[in-house]
Design a protein around this motif. Structure first.
Motif, mmCIF file in Angstrom:
data_model
loop_
_atom_site.group_PDB
_atom_site.id
_atom_site.type_symbol
_atom_site.label_atom_id
_atom_site.label_comp_id
_atom_site.label_asym_id
_atom_site.label_seq_id
_atom_site.Cartn_x
_atom_site.Cartn_y
_atom_site.Cartn_z
ATOM 1 N N GLU A 1 4.020 7.448 -21.642
ATOM 2 C CA GLU A 1 3.528 6.738 -20.470
ATOM 3 C C GLU A 1 2.154 6.130 -20.750
ATOM 4 N N THR A 2 1.930 4.943 -20.223
ATOM 5 C CA THR A 2 0.630 4.305 -20.357
ATOM 6 C C THR A 2 -0.406 5.096 -19.564
ATOM 7 N N LEU A 3 -1.498 5.423 -20.222
ATOM 8 C CA LEU A 3 -2.509 6.277 -19.602
ATOM 9 C C LEU A 3 -3.748 5.467 -19.254
ATOM 10 N N SER A 4 -4.195 5.617 -18.015
ATOM 11 C CA SER A 4 -5.427 4.967 -17.573
ATOM 12 C C SER A 4 -6.541 5.996 -17.565
ATOM 13 N N LEU A 5 -7.577 5.782 -18.368
ATOM 14 C CA LEU A 5 -8.675 6.733 -18.442
ATOM 15 C C LEU A 5 -9.539 6.640 -17.191
ATOM 16 N N PRO A 6 -9.992 7.765 -16.666
ATOM 17 C CA PRO A 6 -10.814 7.750 -15.443
ATOM 18 C C PRO A 6 -12.176 7.106 -15.683
ATOM 19 N N GLU A 7 -12.787 6.641 -14.599
ATOM 20 C CA GLU A 7 -14.119 6.054 -14.690
ATOM 21 C C GLU A 7 -15.183 7.149 -14.644
ATOM 22 N N SER A 8 -16.294 6.890 -15.302
ATOM 23 C CA SER A 8 -17.409 7.831 -15.272
ATOM 24 C C SER A 8 -18.356 7.419 -14.161
ATOM 25 N N LYS A 9 -18.550 8.325 -13.234
ATOM 26 C CA LYS A 9 -19.443 8.055 -12.111
ATOM 27 C C LYS A 9 -20.396 9.234 -11.928
ATOM 28 N N PRO B 1 -24.793 18.759 -22.280
ATOM 29 C CA PRO B 1 -23.760 17.726 -22.386
ATOM 30 C C PRO B 1 -24.263 16.615 -23.296
ATOM 31 N N ILE B 2 -23.376 16.084 -24.135
ATOM 32 C CA ILE B 2 -23.740 15.062 -25.123
ATOM 33 C C ILE B 2 -22.845 13.852 -24.900
ATOM 34 N N LYS B 3 -23.448 12.741 -24.562
ATOM 35 C CA LYS B 3 -22.695 11.549 -24.188
ATOM 36 C C LYS B 3 -22.589 10.573 -25.355
ATOM 37 N N LYS B 4 -21.374 10.023 -25.552
ATOM 38 C CA LYS B 4 -21.147 8.997 -26.561
ATOM 39 C C LYS B 4 -20.373 7.847 -25.927
ATOM 40 N N GLU B 5 -20.903 6.638 -26.032
ATOM 41 C CA GLU B 5 -20.214 5.459 -25.507
ATOM 42 C C GLU B 5 -18.987 5.168 -26.359
ATOM 43 N N ILE B 6 -17.882 4.837 -25.718
ATOM 44 C CA ILE B 6 -16.647 4.519 -26.441
ATOM 45 C C ILE B 6 -15.966 3.304 -25.817
ATOM 46 N N SER B 7 -15.031 2.736 -26.558
ATOM 47 C CA SER B 7 -14.144 1.688 -26.035
ATOM 48 C C SER B 7 -12.875 1.697 -26.863
ATOM 49 N N ILE C 1 -4.454 16.467 -19.087
ATOM 50 C CA ILE C 1 -4.509 15.190 -18.366
ATOM 51 C C ILE C 1 -4.157 15.434 -16.905
ATOM 52 N N THR C 2 -5.086 15.139 -16.005
ATOM 53 C CA THR C 2 -4.829 15.229 -14.571
ATOM 54 C C THR C 2 -5.061 13.844 -13.957
ATOM 55 N N ASP C 3 -4.877 13.759 -12.651
ATOM 56 C CA ASP C 3 -5.122 12.479 -11.980
ATOM 57 C C ASP C 3 -6.608 12.115 -11.995
ATOM 58 N N ASP C 4 -7.470 13.119 -12.120
ATOM 59 C CA ASP C 4 -8.909 12.891 -11.995
ATOM 60 C C ASP C 4 -9.694 13.032 -13.287
ATOM 61 N N GLU C 5 -9.171 13.769 -14.247
ATOM 62 C CA GLU C 5 -9.969 14.046 -15.436
ATOM 63 C C GLU C 5 -9.105 14.313 -16.658
ATOM 64 N N ILE C 6 -9.714 14.113 -17.813
ATOM 65 C CA ILE C 6 -9.060 14.382 -19.096
ATOM 66 C C ILE C 6 -9.995 15.231 -19.935
ATOM 67 N N TRP C 7 -9.467 16.345 -20.454
ATOM 68 C CA TRP C 7 -10.234 17.233 -21.326
ATOM 69 C C TRP C 7 -9.500 17.370 -22.657
ATOM 70 N N LEU D 1 -14.370 26.209 -25.824
ATOM 71 C CA LEU D 1 -15.484 25.675 -26.600
ATOM 72 C C LEU D 1 -15.035 24.435 -27.369
ATOM 73 N N ARG D 2 -15.992 23.766 -28.035
ATOM 74 C CA ARG D 2 -15.721 22.554 -28.819
ATOM 75 C C ARG D 2 -14.853 21.603 -28.022
ATOM 76 N N CYS D 3 -15.254 21.348 -26.804
ATOM 77 C CA CYS D 3 -14.441 20.540 -25.911
ATOM 78 C C CYS D 3 -15.221 19.346 -25.385
ATOM 79 N N ALA D 4 -14.495 18.400 -24.782
ATOM 80 C CA ALA D 4 -15.120 17.191 -24.253
ATOM 81 C C ALA D 4 -14.315 16.671 -23.077
ATOM 82 N N LYS D 5 -15.006 15.966 -22.204
ATOM 83 C CA LYS D 5 -14.398 15.301 -21.054
ATOM 84 C C LYS D 5 -14.377 13.801 -21.349
ATOM 85 N N ILE D 6 -13.230 13.166 -21.148
ATOM 86 C CA ILE D 6 -13.029 11.797 -21.619
ATOM 87 C C ILE D 6 -12.938 10.825 -20.441
ATOM 88 N N PHE D 7 -13.661 9.714 -20.571
ATOM 89 C CA PHE D 7 -13.651 8.646 -19.573
ATOM 90 C C PHE D 7 -13.310 7.331 -20.264
#
Length: 324
Positions: A58-66, A101-107, A131-137, A279-285
């Motif tokens: 399925e095509t996945l839409s990544l959540p927005e970071s707000k 928290p450590i932020k990295k810009e992606i595209s 993968i949930t409706d609101d967040e991806i870990w 541990l060694r985890c990240a939240k994806i937007f």
């Protein structure tokens, strides 16, 4: 909502899709215990390498970071560590675990290829994608909070603490950091079992870093399992002792919500019930990824080395992303 993982040293993947019926075979619990995510399903599905792509059909839409603005820089984090050391001295604590928290810009992130790459790089971890409706870990955690065999009643856990690059030698600081974790786990286990076995402490390698590790096993009645897990979490490896006091100090010093980072993930198969420290985890937007990393602070901590430790730990995810 859906979930896929590969257990340590396993060849196949396990997946679960929310069905709103059945048992809670996969659960995520936050560090503070104030948030729980449950995946109710009839059974977990086993996927081999040929079925892997089916999960991502399925095509996945990544959540927005707000509202994501609190990212401590080098100077900010060192100031937090100074506060931690002051707290340790004033209250005679063995250690306090401080994270950031450590932020990295992606595209154009390729989520499927990134997850597959992390699984290949870290064979001895629980590698997962939620993968949930609101967040991806996504994560690759080396630490088992508990593993219970339903047939034998054997319970396994580990003390995993103290971190160094692979080319450095262990010092008193890392030994002092790991010992309270082992003592804490042994004390908790003895409250639930009269038969506890403890291994020698040895080196555990995870990617570009290594930890000190001690293994524990005990005979346990299944009705005591959840109570034991609640007693163990959060261990001094991600918090400190006494844990309620240390949790409060962590929130004051860090000034951000760890969410599922340093919480735990429960996975129940036909034979075993696993609990992994997240541990060694990240939240994806859609435009950035937030990795989480921390370290055990003692009075012997070198602030600059503690900063470098979080940099190294965040690389477990950030350095293995694949883009289209």
């Amino acid at each position: 909502m859906k979930f896929i993982c590969r257990l340590p040293f396993a060849e196949n993947f396990i997946s679960a899709n929310l069905q709103n019926s059945g048992e809670n075979l996969v659960e995520f619990t936050s560090f503070l215990g104030d948030k729980k995510l449950e995946i109710k399903t009839q059974s977990l599905e086993t996927l081999d390498a040929n079925d892997f792509e089916f999960f991502f059909k399925e095509t996945l839409s990544l959540p927005e970071s707000k509202g994501l603005e609190n990212f401590p820089n080098h100077e900010n984090y060192l100031q937090e560590l100074e506060k931690a050391i002051e707290t340790i001295r004033e209250n005679s604590l063995a250690k306090l675990v401080i994270s950031r928290p450590i932020k990295k810009e992606i595209s154009n992130l390729n989520l499927e290829a990134s997850f597959k790459n992390i699984c290949e790089k870290y064979n001895n971890t629980l590698s997962y994608l939620l993968i949930t409706d609101d967040e991806i870990w996504m994560g690759a955690t080396p630490e088992i909070l508990g593993k219970f065999n339903k047939k034998s009643g054997n319970f396994f856990t580990m003390s995993l603490a103290g971190t160094l690059p692979l080319n450095e030698e262990w010092s008193d600081k890392e030994i002092e950091e790991q010992k309270p974790v082992s003592d804490y786990i042994l004390d908790k286990l003895k409250r639930f079992s009269s038969e506890v076995k403890v291994s020698e402490t040895y080196t555990h390698t995870s990617g570009n870093i290594k930890h000190l590790r001690t293994d524990f096993s005990a005979e346990l009645e299944i009705e005591n399992l959840e109570n034991l897990i609640k007693e163990l979490h959060p261990t001094p490896a991600v918090c400190g002792i006494p844990k309620n006091f240390c949790k409060q100090k962590i929130m004051e010093i860090e000034n951000y919500n760890r969410e599922f980072y340093a919480g735990y993930i429960k996975i129940e198969t036909e034979e075993d019930i696993y609990y992994f420290v997240n541990l060694r985890c990240a939240k994806i937007f859609n435009n950035c990824i937030i990795a989480f990393a921390g370290g055990g602070i003692t009075t012997k901590s070198n602030l600059e080395k503690e900063w470098q430790e979080t940099e190294l730990k965040s690389q477990a995810i950030l350095n293995h992303l694949i883009y289209n």
